[in-house]
Motif scaffolding. Structure first.
Motif, PDB file in Angstrom:
ATOM      1  N   GLY A  44     -13.728 -10.993 -15.459  1.00  0.00           N
ATOM      2  CA  GLY A  44     -14.285 -10.808 -14.138  1.00  0.00           C
ATOM      3  C   GLY A  44     -13.669  -9.619 -13.425  1.00  0.00           C
ATOM      4  N   ARG A  45     -14.287  -9.228 -12.329  1.00  0.00           N
ATOM      5  CA  ARG A  45     -13.770  -8.108 -11.552  1.00  0.00           C
ATOM      6  C   ARG A  45     -12.539  -8.564 -10.776  1.00  0.00           C
ATOM      7  NH1 ARG A  45     -18.086  -4.302  -8.561  1.00  0.00           N
ATOM      8  NH2 ARG A  45     -18.878  -4.474 -10.706  1.00  0.00           N
ATOM      9  N   GLU A  46     -11.467  -7.769 -10.825  1.00  0.00           N
ATOM     10  CA  GLU A  46     -10.245  -8.116 -10.124  1.00  0.00           C
ATOM     11  C   GLU A  46      -9.837  -7.017  -9.160  1.00  0.00           C
ATOM     12  OE1 GLU A  46      -6.573  -8.415 -12.257  1.00  0.00           O
ATOM     13  OE2 GLU A  46      -6.984  -6.681 -13.542  1.00  0.00           O
ATOM     14  N   TRP A  47      -9.255  -7.439  -8.067  1.00  0.00           N
ATOM     15  CA  TRP A  47      -8.764  -6.502  -7.072  1.00  0.00           C
ATOM     16  C   TRP A  47      -7.487  -5.843  -7.568  1.00  0.00           C
ATOM     17  CZ3 TRP A  47      -4.183  -6.893  -4.100  1.00  0.00           C
ATOM     18  CH2 TRP A  47      -4.075  -5.982  -3.040  1.00  0.00           C
ATOM     19  N   VAL A  48      -7.363  -4.545  -7.342  1.00  0.00           N
ATOM     20  CA  VAL A  48      -6.222  -3.772  -7.819  1.00  0.00           C
ATOM     21  C   VAL A  48      -5.323  -3.329  -6.660  1.00  0.00           C
ATOM     22  CG1 VAL A  48      -5.515  -1.650  -8.984  1.00  0.00           C
ATOM     23  CG2 VAL A  48      -7.490  -2.949  -9.832  1.00  0.00           C
ATOM     24  N   ALA A  49      -5.937  -2.718  -5.662  1.00  0.00           N
ATOM     25  CA  ALA A  49      -5.159  -2.194  -4.539  1.00  0.00           C
ATOM     26  C   ALA A  49      -6.087  -1.944  -3.364  1.00  0.00           C
ATOM     27  CB  ALA A  49      -4.449  -0.904  -4.927  1.00  0.00           C
ATOM     28  N   GLY A  50      -5.518  -1.941  -2.161  1.00  0.00           N
ATOM     29  CA  GLY A  50      -6.305  -1.678  -0.972  1.00  0.00           C
ATOM     30  C   GLY A  50      -5.499  -0.879   0.028  1.00  0.00           C
ATOM     31  N   ILE A  51      -6.220  -0.243   0.954  1.00  0.00           N
ATOM     32  CA  ILE A  51      -5.529   0.530   1.983  1.00  0.00           C
ATOM     33  C   ILE A  51      -6.317   0.430   3.279  1.00  0.00           C
ATOM     34  CG2 ILE A  51      -6.687   2.682   1.271  1.00  0.00           C
ATOM     35  CD1 ILE A  51      -3.966   4.101   1.979  1.00  0.00           C
ATOM     36  N   THR A  52      -5.619   0.168   4.376  1.00  0.00           N
ATOM     37  CA  THR A  52      -6.287   0.031   5.661  1.00  0.00           C
ATOM     38  C   THR A  52      -6.606   1.409   6.232  1.00  0.00           C
ATOM     39  OG1 THR A  52      -4.283   0.128   7.013  1.00  0.00           O
ATOM     40  CG2 THR A  52      -4.880  -2.017   6.064  1.00  0.00           C
ATOM     41  N   SER A  53      -7.350   1.411   7.326  1.00  0.00           N
ATOM     42  CA  SER A  53      -7.686   2.677   7.971  1.00  0.00           C
ATOM     43  C   SER A  53      -6.442   3.354   8.540  1.00  0.00           C
ATOM     44  CB  SER A  53      -8.717   2.447   9.080  1.00  0.00           C
ATOM     45  OG  SER A  53      -8.214   1.517  10.033  1.00  0.00           O
ATOM     46  N   PHE A  54      -5.376   2.578   8.736  1.00  0.00           N
ATOM     47  CA  PHE A  54      -4.121   3.140   9.211  1.00  0.00           C
ATOM     48  C   PHE A  54      -3.222   3.607   8.072  1.00  0.00           C
ATOM     49  CE2 PHE A  54      -4.843   2.231  13.556  1.00  0.00           C
ATOM     50  CZ  PHE A  54      -5.496   1.014  13.614  1.00  0.00           C
ATOM     51  N   GLY A  55      -3.693   3.430   6.843  1.00  0.00           N
ATOM     52  CA  GLY A  55      -2.933   3.905   5.693  1.00  0.00           C
ATOM     53  C   GLY A  55      -1.929   2.916   5.142  1.00  0.00           C
ATOM     54  N   ILE A  56      -2.069   1.647   5.470  1.00  0.00           N
ATOM     55  CA  ILE A  56      -1.153   0.638   4.959  1.00  0.00           C
ATOM     56  C   ILE A  56      -1.679   0.120   3.620  1.00  0.00           C
ATOM     57  CG2 ILE A  56      -0.101  -1.600   5.375  1.00  0.00           C
ATOM     58  CD1 ILE A  56      -0.392  -1.023   8.372  1.00  0.00           C
ATOM     59  N   PRO A  57      -0.880   0.302   2.555  1.00  0.00           N
ATOM     60  CA  PRO A  57      -1.341  -0.092   1.228  1.00  0.00           C
ATOM     61  C   PRO A  57      -0.899  -1.493   0.829  1.00  0.00           C
ATOM     62  CG  PRO A  57       0.655   1.181   1.005  1.00  0.00           C
ATOM     63  CD  PRO A  57       0.385   1.043   2.486  1.00  0.00           C
ATOM     64  N   THR A  58      -1.664  -2.107  -0.045  1.00  0.00           N
ATOM     65  CA  THR A  58      -1.274  -3.364  -0.689  1.00  0.00           C
ATOM     66  C   THR A  58      -1.689  -3.265  -2.149  1.00  0.00           C
ATOM     67  OG1 THR A  58      -3.353  -4.358   0.061  1.00  0.00           O
ATOM     68  CG2 THR A  58      -1.382  -4.877   1.327  1.00  0.00           C
ATOM     69  N   TYR A  59      -0.967  -3.989  -3.011  1.00  0.00           N
ATOM     70  CA  TYR A  59      -1.178  -3.883  -4.452  1.00  0.00           C
ATOM     71  C   TYR A  59      -1.182  -5.255  -5.121  1.00  0.00           C
ATOM     72  CZ  TYR A  59       0.177   0.956  -3.564  1.00  0.00           C
ATOM     73  OH  TYR A  59       0.255   2.240  -3.067  1.00  0.00           O
ATOM     74  N   ALA A  60      -1.942  -5.338  -6.194  1.00  0.00           N
ATOM     75  CA  ALA A  60      -1.839  -6.500  -7.058  1.00  0.00           C
ATOM     76  C   ALA A  60      -0.479  -6.456  -7.752  1.00  0.00           C
ATOM     77  CB  ALA A  60      -2.962  -6.488  -8.087  1.00  0.00           C
ATOM     78  N   VAL A  61       0.045  -7.624  -8.062  1.00  0.00           N
ATOM     79  CA  VAL A  61       1.360  -7.698  -8.701  1.00  0.00           C
ATOM     80  C   VAL A  61       1.380  -6.926 -10.019  1.00  0.00           C
ATOM     81  CG1 VAL A  61       2.996  -9.289  -9.791  1.00  0.00           C
ATOM     82  CG2 VAL A  61       1.932  -9.900  -7.616  1.00  0.00           C
ATOM     83  N   SER A  62       0.268  -6.957 -10.717  1.00  0.00           N
ATOM     84  CA  SER A  62       0.193  -6.335 -12.043  1.00  0.00           C
ATOM     85  C   SER A  62       0.329  -4.818 -12.008  1.00  0.00           C
ATOM     86  CB  SER A  62      -1.117  -6.722 -12.727  1.00  0.00           C
ATOM     87  OG  SER A  62      -2.227  -6.295 -11.954  1.00  0.00           O
ATOM     88  N   VAL A  63       0.084  -4.200 -10.863  1.00  0.00           N
ATOM     89  CA  VAL A  63       0.137  -2.737 -10.794  1.00  0.00           C
ATOM     90  C   VAL A  63       1.206  -2.231  -9.831  1.00  0.00           C
ATOM     91  CG1 VAL A  63      -2.323  -2.672 -11.318  1.00  0.00           C
ATOM     92  CG2 VAL A  63      -1.575  -2.421  -8.941  1.00  0.00           C
ATOM     93  N   LYS A  64       1.831  -3.129  -9.082  1.00  0.00           N
ATOM     94  CA  LYS A  64       2.807  -2.698  -8.086  1.00  0.00           C
ATOM     95  C   LYS A  64       3.948  -1.957  -8.749  1.00  0.00           C
ATOM     96  CE  LYS A  64       4.857  -4.402  -3.832  1.00  0.00           C
ATOM     97  NZ  LYS A  64       5.047  -5.580  -2.957  1.00  0.00           N
ATOM     98  N   GLY A  65       4.305  -0.814  -8.164  1.00  0.00           N
ATOM     99  CA  GLY A  65       5.363   0.012  -8.728  1.00  0.00           C
ATOM    100  C   GLY A  65       4.863   1.047  -9.722  1.00  0.00           C
ATOM    101  N   ARG A  66       3.625   0.902 -10.176  1.00  0.00           N
ATOM    102  CA  ARG A  66       3.053   1.868 -11.118  1.00  0.00           C
ATOM    103  C   ARG A  66       1.891   2.649 -10.501  1.00  0.00           C
ATOM    104  NH1 ARG A  66       0.520   0.105 -15.538  1.00  0.00           N
ATOM    105  NH2 ARG A  66      -0.107  -1.909 -14.641  1.00  0.00           N
ATOM    106  N   PHE A  67       1.154   2.006  -9.634  1.00  0.00           N
ATOM    107  CA  PHE A  67      -0.018   2.629  -9.004  1.00  0.00           C
ATOM    108  C   PHE A  67       0.271   2.935  -7.541  1.00  0.00           C
ATOM    109  CE2 PHE A  67      -3.579   0.581 -11.819  1.00  0.00           C
ATOM    110  CZ  PHE A  67      -2.900   1.024 -12.958  1.00  0.00           C
ATOM    111  N   THR A  68      -0.322   4.022  -7.054  1.00  0.00           N
ATOM    112  CA  THR A  68      -0.187   4.389  -5.648  1.00  0.00           C
ATOM    113  C   THR A  68      -1.561   4.715  -5.080  1.00  0.00           C
ATOM    114  OG1 THR A  68       2.020   5.317  -6.027  1.00  0.00           O
ATOM    115  CG2 THR A  68       0.888   5.940  -3.990  1.00  0.00           C
TER     116      THR A  68
END
Length: 119
Positions: A44-68
């Motif tokens: 299935g489709r999984e969420w990877v990362a997101g960023i708010t209009s203010f530039g605040i990022p969040t990451y899935a555990v599987s990619v945190k520290g590797r993806f920006t």
């Protein structure tokens, strides 16, 4: 109407890097959150990362520290820098955004870009 177009996918060896981009165009008044999703074969489709209009990022555990994740509000673009790629990162990556056109908010998807991590 609004279009989201992804680019930057390709074939890369394990441990390598890729940078994905997403460009939004059309009738855009403003963009709220922007996100990257991915879908691997048979999954299935999984969420990877997101960023708010203010530039605040969040990451899935599987990619945190590797993806920006980053975005340029002036250009209506978003990027995903992917480092230390693993075979399990192989998937079609999709851009998603909440976009205001006039007085209405709608959610849009791009067509996807293939990322293959293999030796």
């Amino acid at each position: 109407q609004v279009q989201l177009v992804e680019s930057g996918g390709g074939l890369v060896q394990p441990g390598g890097s890729l940078r994905l981009s997403c460009a939004a165009s059309g009738s855009i008044f403003s963009i709220n959150s922007m996100d990257w999703y991915r879908q691997a074969p048979g999954k299935g489709r999984e969420w990877v990362a997101g960023i708010t209009s203010f530039g605040i990022p969040t990451y899935a555990v599987s990619v945190k520290g590797r993806f920006t994740i980053s975005r340029d509000n002036a250009k209506n673009t978003m990027s995903l820098q992917m480092n230390s790629l693993k075979p399990e990162d192989t998937a079609v990556y999709y851009c998603n955004a909440d976009v205001r056109s006039g007085q209405k908010w709608n959610n849009y998807w791009g067509q996807g870009t293939q990322v293959t991590v293999s030796s």
